[in-house]
Design an enzyme around this catalytic site. Structure first.
Site, PDB file in Angstrom:
ATOM      1  N   LYS A  78       0.859  -1.172   0.000  1.00 45.17           N
ATOM      2  CA  LYS A  78       0.000   0.000   0.000  1.00 45.17           C
ATOM      3  C   LYS A  78       0.902   1.231   0.000  1.00 45.17           C
ATOM      4  O   LYS A  78       1.951   1.233   0.679  1.00 45.17           O
ATOM      5  CB  LYS A  78      -0.887  -0.016   1.254  1.00 45.17           C
ATOM      6  CG  LYS A  78      -1.906   1.121   1.334  1.00 45.17           C
ATOM      7  CD  LYS A  78      -2.785   0.978   2.588  1.00 45.17           C
ATOM      8  CE  LYS A  78      -3.867   2.040   2.668  1.00 45.17           C
ATOM      9  NZ  LYS A  78      -4.724   1.875   3.861  1.00 45.17           N
TER      10      LYS A  78
ATOM     11  N   SER B 235      -9.751   2.044   2.992  1.00 50.38           N
ATOM     12  CA  SER B 235      -8.833   2.803   2.179  1.00 50.38           C
ATOM     13  C   SER B 235      -7.824   1.948   1.411  1.00 50.38           C
ATOM     14  O   SER B 235      -7.235   2.440   0.444  1.00 50.38           O
ATOM     15  CB  SER B 235      -8.061   3.789   3.045  1.00 50.38           C
ATOM     16  OG  SER B 235      -7.200   3.112   3.944  1.00 50.38           O
TER      17      SER B 235
ATOM     18  N   SER C 234     -10.065  -0.376   7.098  1.00 49.46           N
ATOM     19  CA  SER C 234      -9.427  -0.170   5.786  1.00 49.46           C
ATOM     20  C   SER C 234      -8.747  -1.387   5.181  1.00 49.46           C
ATOM     21  O   SER C 234      -8.326  -1.328   4.022  1.00 49.46           O
ATOM     22  CB  SER C 234      -8.414   0.964   5.873  1.00 49.46           C
ATOM     23  OG  SER C 234      -9.074   2.201   5.878  1.00 49.46           O
TER      24      SER C 234
END
Lengths: 95, 484
Positions: B76, B151, B175
Site C-alpha cells: 500500500k 482505504s 481499511s
C-alpha cells in the site's frame, strides 16, 4: 451542532488551511453534519469511566537517553523544497 | 500461475519449476495489461522488482533463501519505500521518495519478497471507497462501475485481480477488512501494536495497524509470519512473542465458541448479506463450532467515537505537512503563514481537509472535554463490551460491511453516509483487537465478507478459524471475470 462561516474561518486558520470563500458554506454544512453524528455521544452517561489512552492499556516505553541515530541531514534535505547551507529556507519571518 | 498459493509458489521456486524472474515478469505483464481497467497501482517498480527477483533466484540457488524468496507482492502506498515514490494517495506527497524503508517493508524484503509496486489508496487512508485518492478511484474487479472499498482499495483490487500474490494494507477503522470484503479476498488487521508502525505514514496513531490482503488465510499467514513482531523504533509496538501463524492453520476447531453480536445483524444490514453470513456460520456449526448470541451494547457508538478520535489524531499527525521539509510547497509564498496555508490547501484533498478541521475543532480550547475526553471514555465502554464477550466466546462473527460494493460516486457527496460503511469494523480498532474478513457466498455476483474478531494477540486463532472454513468451501477461490 451548527457551525457558521466565521467558525469555519477560525478552524481553518487554526489548522493552517487556506479556504476558498466559495467552499465555506459547504464545509460548514459537512462539518455540522459530522458533529450531529458525533452528538450521539451526549446520551451516554460516562460518570466514573476512565478515558482510554491506549487500546491495550500499555504505558509508553522509555529508552536510555543516549544517541542512537546518526546524522543524515544531507539525505533528509535532499527531498526538501528549498535549502541552503544545510538550512531549510522559508519566507522572511523577521524584518 | 497467478492462482497458485504462496506456499505452492515458494515450493516451485525452490524446485526451479520456474524462476522468480519469470514469476515477476508474469505479474508485471498482467499489471501492464490489466491494471488500466482498475487503476490499482500508483507506482509500478519493474526495474527494482526484477533486480530483487534476480537476487531471490541467486539466494534460492545458493540455498540461503528467506521464506518468501521470490514471491511478488505489492505495498500500500502508505509504507515508506526507499527508491520508490510514497504518495499516500495525496498530491501533498506526489514528489516524495522516502529516504528509508518502513519496518514492514524491510522485514518482507529480508524474507525475500519482491515488490512489484505501490498500490492506490484513499488519500492518507481517509475513506471507505478509494475515491479520495489524488490518483483517481480504483475500480472493483468484480464490477468496474463499483468501488473496491477503502482505504486499502488498490491492494484489495490488485490481489483480487491476481496482479500480485498478496499485498500489505493498513486498517484504522476497517481499511483492510472492508475492501477485502468488497473485493472477495481475505484480509487481516492484527492486534494494535502487532506490526510496527515505523515508516507507515500516520493517520490516527492509536488506531493504525498494518496487515495483509491475500487470496487465502494461508497466504495471509505466510506474510504475517514475517511482518509481525516487536520494533524498538515504534514506541507503541507490542513486545509480545509471535507464534508461527502457518503452523497453527490446521488446528481442529471442534468446540470453537462463536459469538454473534445482535447489534451486527440489525437495521441497516442488507438482508441478502445477512443470509450469506448466516450460511457461513452454519458451515462453522457443521465443523463443530457452537454459536450463541451476544451483545456489544455500546458498539453503535463506535462511529461517533471514531469520528472524534480519528480526526483529532489526524489533525495532529498531519500538522507535519507544512511545505518546508518535504512534500508539496506552494508557489511564491508571501510570508510563512501563507506558505503553510496554501501548501496545505493545495496539497490536501477535500476529505483530508474536512477531517483536519473536525479534529482541530474538537481539540480546540473549550471543547476538549465535550469531545475528545468523552470519546475516550466511551471507547473504554466499547472495549469493555468486547472483554465481557470474550469471557464466554472464542471469536466473534458477523458481517464485515452492511452491503456489497456500491456504485462509484454513490456516497461521495455525503461524508456521513460514507462513514456508516465502517459500522461493523470500527469498534475493533477502538478496542485494539484483531479482525479478519473472508469471502462467503456472493450476492448477485458481488463478494460478501464474513468478519471474524478475536481477543488481543489471537491472530493465530483467527487465521486458523478462517483457514478451516476455506478448507471446506471455495468462495475464496473465485476470480473476477477477465482476471482469472
Amino acid at each position: 451542532m451548527s457551525l457558521d462561516a466565521s467558525d469555519i474561518e477560525k478552524i481553518a486558520h487554526l489548522a493552517r488551511l487556506e479556504i476558498a470563500l466559495e467552499s465555506i458554506a459547504r464545509y460548514a454544512a459537512d462539518l455540522s453534519n459530522i458533529l450531529d453524528l458525533v452528538a450521539q455521544m451526549d446520551a451516554v452517561d460516562t460518570t466514573g469511566v476512565e478515558p482510554m489512552a491506549h487500546p491495550l492499556h500499555m504505558s509508553q516505553r522509555l529508552r536510555p537517553d543516549r544517541v542512537s541515530e546518526r546524522n543524515q541531514r544531507e539525505l533528509f534535505q535532499a527531498i526538501a523544497p528549498l535549502t541552503e547551507d544545510g538550512l531549510y529556507l522559508v519566507p522572511k519571518v523577521i524584518d | 500461475m497467478q492462482n497458485k498459493s504462496i506456499a505452492q509458489m515458494a515450493a516451485e521456486l525452490r524446485l526451479r519449476t520456474y524462476s522468480s524472474v519469470e514469476l515477476t515478469r508474469h505479474y508485471l505483464e498482467r499489471i501492464a495489461r490489466l491494471d488500466p481497467r482498475l487503476n490499482s497501482f500508483i507506482s509500478v517498480a519493474s526495474e527494482s522488482a526484477l533486480t530483487a527477483a534476480e537476487r531471490a533466484d541467486r539466494a534460492i540457488a545458493a540455498g540461503d533463501a528467506g521464506p518468501l524468496a521470490g514471491i511478488p507482492i505489492a505495498h500500500k502506498d502508505i509504507f515508506c519505500t526507499a527508491g520508490i515514490k510514497t504518495s499516500c494517495g495525496s498530491r501533498m506527497l506526489d514528489n516524495f521518495v522516502a529516504p528509508y524503508d518502513a519496518t514492514v517493508v524491510e522485514r518482507l524484503a529480508a524474507a525475500g519478497a519482491v515488490v512489484l509496486g505501490k498500490t492506490n489508496m484513499d488519500e492518507f487512508a481517509m475513506g471507505s471507497s478509494n475515491e479520495t485518492s489524488y490518483y483517481g478511484p480504483v475500480h472493483n474487479p468484480w464490477d468496474a462501475d463499483r468501488v473496491p472499498g477503502g482505504s486499502s482499495g488498490g491492494s484489495a483490487a490488485a490481489v483480487a485481480a491476481r496482479l500480485c500474490a498478496a499485498a500489505t494494507g493498513t486498517d484504522t477503522g476497517g481499511s483492510i477488512r472492508q475492501p477485502a470484503a468488497l473485493c472477495g479476498i481475505t484480509g487481516i488487521k492484527p492486534t494494535y501494536g502487532r506490526c510496527s508502525r515505523w515508516g507507515m505514514i500516520a493517520f490516527a496513531s492509536s488506531l493504525d495497524q498494518a496487515g495483509v490482503l491475500a487470496r487465502s488465510a494461508a497466504d495471509a499467514a505466510c506474510l504475517l509470519d514475517e511482518m509481525a513482531g516487536f520494533d524498538p523504533r515504534d514506541s507503541t509496538s507490542a513486545d509480545v512473542a509471535v507464534p508461527d501463524y502457518v503452523d497453527a492453520l490446521d488446528h481442529d476447531i471442534a468446540g470453537l465458541r462463536i459469538g454473534l453480536p445482535k447489534e451486527y445483524f440489525g437495521e441497516g444490514l442488507d438482508p441478502r448479506v445477512a443470509a450469506s453470513v448466516q450460511d457461513a456460520i452454519k458451515e462453522y456449526e457443521r465443523l463443530g463450532a457452537t454459536v450463541k448470541e451476544i451483545s456489544l451494547p455500546n458498539s453503535p457508538l463506535s462511529v461517533p467515537v471514531y469520528y472524534v478520535v480519528a480526526p483529532a489524531e489526524c489533525s495532529s499527525n498531519l500538522a507535519r505537512f507544512d511545505g518546508v521539509r518535504y512534500g508539496h510547497r506552494c508557489e511564491n509564498p508571501k510570508d510563512l503563514e501563507d506558505l503553510y496555508k496554501r501548501s496545505r490547501a493545495e496539497g490536501f484533498g477535500d476529505e483530508v481537509q474536512r477531517r483536519i478541521m473536525i479534529g482541530t475543532y474538537v481539540l480546540s480550547a473549550g471543547y476538549y472535554d465535550a469531545y475528545y475526553l468523552k470519546a475516550q471514555k466511551i471507547r473504554h465502554l466499547i472495549a469493555d463490551d468486547f472483554a465481557r464477550a470474550f469471557e464466554e466466546v472464542d471469536v466473534i462473527m458477523g458481517p464485515t460491511a452492511p452491503t456489497t460494493a456500491f456504485p462509484l460516486g454513490a456516497k461521495t457527496d455525503d461524508p456521513v453516509a460514507m462513514y456508516l460503511n465502517d459500522i461493523y469494523t470500527i469498534a475493533t480498532n477502538l478496542a485494539g483487537l484483531p479482525g479478519m474478513s473472508i469471502p462467503v457466498e456472493p450476492v448477485d455476483g458481488l463478494p460478501v465478507g464474513l468478519q471474524i474478531i478475536g481477543n488481543s494477540f489471537q491472530e493465530a486463532r483467527l487465521l486458523n478459524v478462517a483457514h478451516r472454513f476455506q478448507h471446506v468451501t471455495h468462495w475464496h477461490q473465485g476470480a473476477p471475470s477477465g482476471f482469472e
